[in-house]
Every structure is written in C-alpha cells, then in structure tokens.
Motif scaffolding. Structure first.
Motif, mmCIF file in Angstrom:
data_model
loop_
_atom_site.group_PDB
_atom_site.id
_atom_site.type_symbol
_atom_site.label_atom_id
_atom_site.label_comp_id
_atom_site.label_asym_id
_atom_site.label_seq_id
_atom_site.Cartn_x
_atom_site.Cartn_y
_atom_site.Cartn_z
ATOM 1 N N LEU A 64 0.774 -1.008 -0.284
ATOM 2 C CA LEU A 64 0.306 0.365 0.090
ATOM 3 C C LEU A 64 1.078 1.191 0.302
ATOM 4 C CD1 LEU A 64 -2.877 -0.448 2.317
ATOM 5 C CD2 LEU A 64 -2.937 -1.039 -0.326
ATOM 6 N N ASP A 65 2.087 0.745 1.066
ATOM 7 C CA ASP A 65 2.556 2.153 0.700
ATOM 8 C C ASP A 65 3.619 2.831 -0.658
ATOM 9 O OD1 ASP A 65 2.596 2.848 3.484
ATOM 10 O OD2 ASP A 65 4.443 2.332 4.001
ATOM 11 N N THR A 66 3.596 1.283 -1.508
ATOM 12 C CA THR A 66 4.477 1.712 -2.811
ATOM 13 C C THR A 66 3.447 2.613 -3.380
ATOM 14 O OG1 THR A 66 5.727 -0.087 -2.274
ATOM 15 C CG2 THR A 66 5.177 0.664 -4.937
ATOM 16 N N MET A 67 1.912 1.910 -3.703
ATOM 17 C CA MET A 67 0.768 2.423 -4.473
ATOM 18 C C MET A 67 0.514 3.578 -4.251
ATOM 19 S SD MET A 67 -1.843 -1.775 -4.163
ATOM 20 C CE MET A 67 -3.078 -0.018 -4.706
ATOM 21 N N ILE A 68 0.598 3.995 -2.678
ATOM 22 C CA ILE A 68 0.349 5.488 -1.996
ATOM 23 C C ILE A 68 1.309 6.808 -2.661
ATOM 24 C CG2 ILE A 68 0.351 7.695 -0.583
ATOM 25 C CD1 ILE A 68 -0.639 4.856 0.963
ATOM 26 N N ASN A 69 3.071 6.336 -2.761
ATOM 27 C CA ASN A 69 3.271 7.041 -3.494
ATOM 28 C C ASN A 69 3.317 7.293 -4.855
ATOM 29 O OD1 ASN A 69 4.811 6.876 -1.336
ATOM 30 N ND2 ASN A 69 6.796 5.532 -0.659
ATOM 31 N N LEU A 70 3.010 5.762 -5.761
ATOM 32 C CA LEU A 70 2.941 5.850 -7.103
ATOM 33 C C LEU A 70 1.259 7.093 -7.757
ATOM 34 C CD1 LEU A 70 3.757 4.486 -9.674
ATOM 35 C CD2 LEU A 70 1.793 3.202 -9.342
ATOM 36 N N ALA A 71 0.286 6.629 -5.979
ATOM 37 C CA ALA A 71 -0.572 7.643 -6.280
ATOM 38 C C ALA A 71 -0.463 9.687 -6.314
ATOM 39 C CB ALA A 71 -1.817 7.100 -5.680
ATOM 40 N N SER A 72 1.167 9.543 -4.988
ATOM 41 C CA SER A 72 1.687 11.036 -4.748
ATOM 42 C C SER A 72 2.397 11.003 -5.889
ATOM 43 C CB SER A 72 2.023 11.274 -3.651
ATOM 44 O OG SER A 72 2.846 10.643 -3.891
ATOM 45 N N GLU A 73 2.432 11.041 -6.819
ATOM 46 C CA GLU A 73 3.370 11.354 -8.078
ATOM 47 C C GLU A 73 2.454 11.691 -8.750
ATOM 48 O OE1 GLU A 73 6.153 8.364 -8.835
ATOM 49 O OE2 GLU A 73 6.903 8.625 -7.315
ATOM 50 N N GLY A 74 1.337 11.251 -9.473
ATOM 51 C CA GLY A 74 0.346 11.978 -10.274
ATOM 52 C C GLY A 74 -0.295 11.074 -11.191
ATOM 53 N N MET A 75 0.194 9.283 -10.819
ATOM 54 C CA MET A 75 -0.310 7.993 -11.863
ATOM 55 C C MET A 75 -1.810 8.369 -12.121
ATOM 56 S SD MET A 75 0.471 5.688 -14.453
ATOM 57 C CE MET A 75 2.116 5.812 -13.928
ATOM 58 N N THR A 76 -2.450 7.778 -12.819
ATOM 59 C CA THR A 76 -3.985 8.031 -13.035
ATOM 60 C C THR A 76 -3.684 5.952 -12.985
ATOM 61 O OG1 THR A 76 -3.893 9.614 -14.892
ATOM 62 C CG2 THR A 76 -5.927 7.613 -14.123
ATOM 63 N N MET A 77 -5.027 5.744 -11.881
ATOM 64 C CA MET A 77 -5.162 4.633 -11.118
ATOM 65 C C MET A 77 -6.969 3.928 -10.984
ATOM 66 S SD MET A 77 -1.875 4.737 -8.061
ATOM 67 C CE MET A 77 -2.959 3.977 -7.320
ATOM 68 N N VAL A 78 -7.008 2.333 -11.199
ATOM 69 C CA VAL A 78 -8.379 2.836 -10.892
ATOM 70 C C VAL A 78 -8.155 1.496 -10.054
ATOM 71 C CG1 VAL A 78 -10.258 1.489 -11.297
ATOM 72 C CG2 VAL A 78 -9.256 3.366 -13.354
ATOM 73 N N CYS A 79 -8.076 1.213 -8.872
ATOM 74 C CA CYS A 79 -7.855 0.177 -7.690
ATOM 75 C C CYS A 79 -8.942 -0.597 -7.093
ATOM 76 C CB CYS A 79 -7.115 0.975 -6.213
ATOM 77 S SG CYS A 79 -6.424 -0.865 -5.685
ATOM 78 N N VAL A 80 -9.195 -1.493 -7.371
ATOM 79 C CA VAL A 80 -10.223 -2.867 -6.621
ATOM 80 C C VAL A 80 -10.037 -2.864 -5.408
ATOM 81 C CG1 VAL A 80 -11.332 -4.635 -6.830
ATOM 82 C CG2 VAL A 80 -11.130 -3.779 -8.910
ATOM 83 N N THR A 81 -10.175 -2.915 -4.660
ATOM 84 C CA THR A 81 -9.309 -3.071 -3.272
ATOM 85 C C THR A 81 -10.790 -2.689 -1.927
ATOM 86 O OG1 THR A 81 -7.762 -2.594 -2.034
ATOM 87 C CG2 THR A 81 -8.974 -0.243 -2.387
#
Length: 252
Positions: free
Chosen positions: A187-204
């Motif tokens: 989750l920390d990796t995904m949060i970092n990715l999100a903070s860098e502006g990546m467009t994300m669609v996540c089922v969770t």
C-alpha cells in the motif's frame, strides 16, 4: 482503429453503457464511467459485484458484448491493433503476482519492454533497475520470485507494470493474498505512486487506502455502479442502502 468520436477529450478512460455476460449471467449492467488524467478511483463492493470484471474489460482481458470503451483516445474493439494500442498504455497488477517463476526479477521486468516496446536489453535493464529502485526492491534484481516474500513479489509486479511506462495503472485486489504484515509495504508503494500523479483504478477492500488516496470511491453491486462520491462523503454520508450496509459490515 476507428476514431473515438463523441468522447470526452479530458477522459483517459471512458466507458459508455458497458454490458458484459458470462453465458446467462450478466456481470456488468450499463456501466458508464469517466476517469480523467491523474485521477485515483477506488472500486469497492461485495464479492461478485463486478469490480474485477470492470477493470479487466478496460484492457480487454475480458471482452464486452455491448457498449464502448475508449482509452487515451483509442476505441477498444475486437481488432488486435486497438487491443495492442490500449495495452501499451495500461499497466495491470493482479492479486496473484503472475511473475514468471523461471525468470529473475530483472528478467521479469525487461521481457515486455524488449518484446513490445522494442527496447534494447541495456535500455530495458536500465529502466527496470530504475523502477525496482522506485518500489524499494532493487537489491532483489538477481533473485527468482520464489526467493521473495509475498510483499516483495507484489512490489516487483508493480515495477514490472511500470517498466512499460503506462499512462494508467489498474490494480485488482493487490493486497488480498498477502499476509497482514506485508500489506502495508505494498500500500505504501501504491500511495507513493498516487502522489506522483499516476492515473489509477484500484479494486480493494483497504478502506484506509481509499480514504487517503482516492479522488472518488465507486460502490458496485450486482454489476452496477450504485454510488460514487469523494471519500469523505462516501464514508460519512453514503446514500444508497446497499452502500450503507456494505460499510456497516466492512468498517465495524
């Protein structure tokens, strides 16, 4: 490939009245969704609600029977050209890692860039090492997947998807097969990715992640999007009775 006319130019992903069946079972019912560049969308809902089917339709892992999907201006059709064009722009991370067990971490990450983007081995390895460093597993480059923990394998899977330098990342329950102590590192990796502006669609089902990262939370049930709202509104003032019941179960 046909032009994506009548499509919102601000949307990286647009789904219009999408319907999907498995035999007589309807998995998606008139799903309409727009995802703008840089948006983080979290899909939640009970098992069997159509969440994973929805994101798998975005890159044609599951074909649809009715409706239209456009990704970065390319209308997704049955032609191989449109599917290939869309998949070059969309990275996907699965629940079960899907790493090749007979390849090292570095080889897993360089395979697609070399075959699909025609990068040289040296260029592909440089890209792979950059993204392995980004997800904090660069020291594992020479190991095989079986030598890694589940959390490390999932971070390698994220790095592998990033090596194609996609515009969009899809995540299908990326932490559900992990031991609890490994969930945070992914989750920390995904949060970092999100903070860098990546467009994300996540089922969770990780609602803390949804609260922290999502621009919008979409609640699905029976193949339909029944509610969508910013996280604060969704968690504190859900409108649909099914959403209220779901949150009552998952947050208690």
């Amino acid at each position: 490939m046909q032009p994506a006319d009548s499509i919102n130019p601000d949307a990286l992903i647009e789904m219009q009245a999408v319907n999907k069946w498995y035999g007589d079972y309807q998995a998606l019912r008139d799903v309409t969704l727009k995802v703008r560049k840089g948006e983080k969308i979290v899909l939640c809902g009970p098992s069997g609600s159509g969440k994973s089917t929805l994101i798998r339709c975005i890159n044609h892992l599951e074909p649809i029977q009715q409706g239209r999907i456009v990704v970065n201006g390319t209308a997704l059709e049955k032609s191989g050209a449109s599917i290939e064009a869309v998949r070059r722009e969309v990275g996907m991370v699965f629940q079960s890692f899907n790493l090749f067990p007979h390849m090292t971490v570095l080889q897993n990450c360089t395979l697609a860039p070399m075959r699909v983007r025609r990068l040289s081995q040296s260029a592909a390895e440089a890209t792979a090492r950059r993204f392995l460093e980004r997800v904090h597993v660069s020291e594992q480059a020479g190991k095989y997947p079986a030598q890694l923990s589940g959390g490390q394998q999932q971070r390698v899977a994220i790095a592998r998807a990033l090596c194609m330098e996609p515009l969009i990342m899809l995540f299908d329950e990326p932490t559900s097969s992990l031991d609890p102590e490994m969930v945070k590192e992914v989750l920390d990796t995904m949060i970092n990715l999100a903070s860098e502006g990546m467009t994300m669609v996540c089922v969770t089902h990780e609602m803390g992640f949804a609260r922290q990262v999502a621009d919008r939370v979409l609640f699905m049930a029976d193949g339909e999007i029944l509610e969508e709202a910013p996280p604060t509104e969704f968690f504190h003032h859900p409108r649909h009775p099914r959403a209220k019941a779901f949150l009552g179960e998952i947050l208690r």
